[in-house]
Motif scaffolding. Structure first.
Motif, PDB file in Angstrom:
ATOM      1  N   LEU A 124       5.001  -8.480   8.074  1.00 25.68           N
ATOM      2  CA  LEU A 124       5.817  -9.670   7.855  1.00 25.68           C
ATOM      3  C   LEU A 124       7.293  -9.300   7.979  1.00 25.68           C
ATOM      4  CD1 LEU A 124       5.873 -10.588   4.036  1.00 25.68           C
ATOM      5  CD2 LEU A 124       5.691  -8.309   4.920  1.00 25.68           C
ATOM      6  N   TYR A 129      10.104 -19.617   1.935  1.00 29.69           N
ATOM      7  CA  TYR A 129      11.199 -19.212   2.828  1.00 29.69           C
ATOM      8  C   TYR A 129      10.674 -18.922   4.224  1.00 29.69           C
ATOM      9  CZ  TYR A 129       9.889 -14.459   1.258  1.00 29.69           C
ATOM     10  OH  TYR A 129       9.206 -13.308   0.933  1.00 29.69           O
ATOM     11  N   ASN A 150       9.567  -0.095  -6.778  1.00 32.27           N
ATOM     12  CA  ASN A 150       8.873  -0.996  -7.711  1.00 32.27           C
ATOM     13  C   ASN A 150       8.376  -0.253  -8.947  1.00 32.27           C
ATOM     14  OD1 ASN A 150       9.224  -3.184  -6.086  1.00 32.27           O
ATOM     15  ND2 ASN A 150       7.089  -3.376  -5.452  1.00 32.27           N
ATOM     16  N   ALA A 181       4.710   6.577   0.799  1.00 29.23           N
ATOM     17  CA  ALA A 181       5.669   6.602   1.917  1.00 29.23           C
ATOM     18  C   ALA A 181       6.157   5.189   2.208  1.00 29.23           C
ATOM     19  CB  ALA A 181       5.022   7.223   3.150  1.00 29.23           C
ATOM     20  N   VAL A 194      10.608   5.461  -8.878  1.00 27.78           N
ATOM     21  CA  VAL A 194      11.536   4.824  -7.930  1.00 27.78           C
ATOM     22  C   VAL A 194      10.924   3.538  -7.356  1.00 27.78           C
ATOM     23  CG1 VAL A 194      12.652   7.018  -7.309  1.00 27.78           C
ATOM     24  CG2 VAL A 194      10.704   6.215  -5.968  1.00 27.78           C
ATOM     25  N   CYS A 212       2.799   2.418   6.664  1.00 25.73           N
ATOM     26  CA  CYS A 212       3.114   1.002   6.805  1.00 25.73           C
ATOM     27  C   CYS A 212       2.808   0.233   5.537  1.00 25.73           C
ATOM     28  CB  CYS A 212       2.425   0.371   8.002  1.00 25.73           C
ATOM     29  SG  CYS A 212       0.689   0.115   7.841  1.00 25.73           S
ATOM     30  N   PHE A 213       3.717  -0.673   5.257  1.00 27.98           N
ATOM     31  CA  PHE A 213       3.571  -1.619   4.155  1.00 27.98           C
ATOM     32  C   PHE A 213       2.254  -2.362   4.385  1.00 27.98           C
ATOM     33  CE2 PHE A 213       5.312  -5.707   2.185  1.00 27.98           C
ATOM     34  CZ  PHE A 213       5.446  -5.169   0.908  1.00 27.98           C
ATOM     35  N   SER A 257      15.252  -0.554  -3.841  1.00 24.40           N
ATOM     36  CA  SER A 257      14.225   0.496  -3.767  1.00 24.40           C
ATOM     37  C   SER A 257      14.764   1.706  -3.021  1.00 24.40           C
ATOM     38  CB  SER A 257      12.981  -0.021  -3.050  1.00 24.40           C
ATOM     39  OG  SER A 257      12.311  -0.911  -3.884  1.00 24.40           O
ATOM     40  N   LEU A 267      -1.785 -12.867  -1.027  1.00 18.16           N
ATOM     41  CA  LEU A 267      -1.644 -11.757  -1.984  1.00 18.16           C
ATOM     42  C   LEU A 267      -1.523 -12.348  -3.385  1.00 18.16           C
ATOM     43  CD1 LEU A 267      -0.563  -8.842  -2.853  1.00 18.16           C
ATOM     44  CD2 LEU A 267       1.619  -9.546  -1.924  1.00 18.16           C
ATOM     45  N   GLU A 280       0.752   9.560   1.435  1.00 15.18           N
ATOM     46  CA  GLU A 280       0.573   8.128   1.686  1.00 15.18           C
ATOM     47  C   GLU A 280      -0.919   7.820   1.717  1.00 15.18           C
ATOM     48  OE1 GLU A 280       2.300   5.222   1.908  1.00 15.18           O
ATOM     49  OE2 GLU A 280       0.312   4.399   2.327  1.00 15.18           O
ATOM     50  N   LYS A 281      -1.298   6.780   0.980  1.00 16.35           N
ATOM     51  CA  LYS A 281      -2.736   6.519   0.887  1.00 16.35           C
ATOM     52  C   LYS A 281      -3.320   5.883   2.154  1.00 16.35           C
ATOM     53  CE  LYS A 281      -2.772   2.078  -1.562  1.00 16.35           C
ATOM     54  NZ  LYS A 281      -3.113   1.415  -2.800  1.00 16.35           N
TER      55      LYS A 281
END
Ligand SMILES: Cc1cc2nc3c(=O)[nH]c(=O)nc-3n(C[C@H](O)[C@H](O)[C@H](O)COP(=O)(O)OP(=O)(O)OC[C@H]3O[C@@H](n4cnc5c(N)ncnc54)[C@H](O)[C@@H]3O)c2cc1C
Length: 364
Positions: free
Chosen positions: A41, A189, A263, A8, A261, A36-37, A279, A242, A30-31
């Protein structure tokens, strides 16, 4: 037809939304316990990288009835090299939140779903689920999951260090640093999300020669450099780190009734590792194919082309030393170049290739 979407994230949810709009619904898995990512960030969607999408918010809203509320819009992007600073100005895109944040884009997408159920805490195995569903959309955000099903081409693995920082910021101004001392073959950045909060990120490729440098030291130097440029002491609110973020692409966008789809397909620009809008597009295109409204292979072809062009640009920039990066930054002062970069429908890849051409020849 019964459809499973594994993941998700931006691609999986855009796929689910598009299916719904055309009268189908999918089971989304969704695991994590929440949508949420993995990292909280800010991220950037800029037309500079995603021509012909000049305004992503307008584009997704008008063309696909998918509505995004960004945190801020970007009017200036500064490019800092070791001894130069330049900026480009215009409608340069939007900053949005990801991860565990009330305004995160994945949350916004999930809220627009009406009939689709998202099953959280479900770490799904493709082989098992493909027996139960007629169509499977692989949207786990990790091209290594794709490798278990078909060949992939890996372009690089990246390492990140970053933080949400507090300070006194101009919300519409983004800063980037291309400086091999702190971000070897990579970049730093800063994306402000309000007057007093922003996301600072250091990202560089995990090539053997880069990995001898200590990440903690580079991150400390990044903070010093960013504080100096922004002329203030940045206060760290929340840090993240990461490694092994793989940028790669699948050989095929679709095999039988399995669709790759985001990545998992390679809907990302290797130049900076940005892939939010592509994406989302890949998820939309896969859904259109499932609904009989298009051919995913054809629709996704431009995304593969963007990947290739962006990788060429990345390889060119990676070869530049700091003096050459200074010259590139300096060339942004030239009005015609700035106009080209900010002009609607102009391909930044073409413009940057033009700027970089002499350096590419010199470094060969
Ligand atoms: C630190 C960082 C900064 C970035 N900054 C930018 C930026 O500024 N601009 C930009 O455009 N892009 C940026 N990107 C890239 C952008 O985040 C990705 O392109 C985008 O999130 C990819 O979307 P996706 O749907 O493929 O994957 P994701 O959004 O990662 O979603 C995948 C989902 O699948 C779930 N999942 C994984 N495995 C399973 C499983 N087995 N079963 C069930 N669920 C599973 C995950 O938990 C996740 O929710 C950044 C990436 C990182 C890591």
């Amino acid at each position: 037809m019964n459809i499973a979407i594994i993941g998700a994230g931006l691609a999986g949810l855009s796929c689910a939304l598009t299916l719904e709009k055309h009268g189908h619904s999918a089971d989304v898995f969704e695991k994590h316990s929440d949508i949420c990512f993995q990292y909280k960030l800010a991220e950037l969607m800029t037309p500079i990288l995603h021509r012909p999408i000049d305004d992503a918010v307008k584009f997704f809203s008008e063309k696909y009835d998918i509505h995004l509320k960004p945190t801020t819009n970007v009017q200036k992007i500064f490019v800092h090299s070791q001894s130069e600073s330049a900026f480009v100005e215009g409608n340069l895109g939007f900053i949005n939140m990801r991860g565990d944040h009330a305004e995160a884009y994945e949350k916004q997408l999930a809220e627009q779903l009406v009939n689709t159920k998202i099953h959280c805490n479900q770490n799904i195995n493709y082989n098992e689920i493909s027996k139960e569903y007629t169509h499977v959309v692989v949207a786990t955000g990790d091209v290594m999951d794709t490798q278990q099903i078909q060949p992939i081409e890996i372009s690089l693995a990246s390492t990140f260090a970053g933080a949400i920082v507090q300070g006194d910021f101009i919300p519409n101004e983004v800063h980037t640093w291309f400086d091999n001392r702190f971000a070897p073959k990579g970049m730093i950045y800063f994306l402000p999300h309000s007057k007093n909060q922003g996301t600072l990120v250091l990202v560089y490729p995990q090539y053997e020669e880069e990995m001898v440098k200590d990440k903690k030291t580079l991150w400390k130097e990044t903070l010093v450099q960013a504080s100096q440029t922004l002329n203030q002491n940045l206060i760290i609110e929340e840090e993240f780190s990461l490694t092994d973020y793989i940028v790669g692409k699948s050989k095929y966008p679709r095999i039988g009734n399995t669709f790759f789809v985001g990545n998992c397909m390679g809907a990302i620009t290797p130049f900076l590792g940005f892939g939010q809008s592509s994406s989302m597009l890949s998820g939309i295109y896969a859904a259109q194919d499932i609904c009989g409204l298009g051919d995913y292979e054809e629709l996704s072809a431009p995304l593969y082309k963007d990947y290739e062009d962006s990788l060429t640009l990345r390889r060119a920039i990676e070869r530049l030393n700091n003096e050459q990066l200074d010259l590139v930054a300096k060339s942004l002062h030239v009005q015609t170049i700035e106009n080209l970069i900010t002009k609607p429908n102009m391909s930044i890849l073409k413009v940057l290739s033009h700027i970089l051409n002499p350096f590419i020849r010199n470094t060969k």
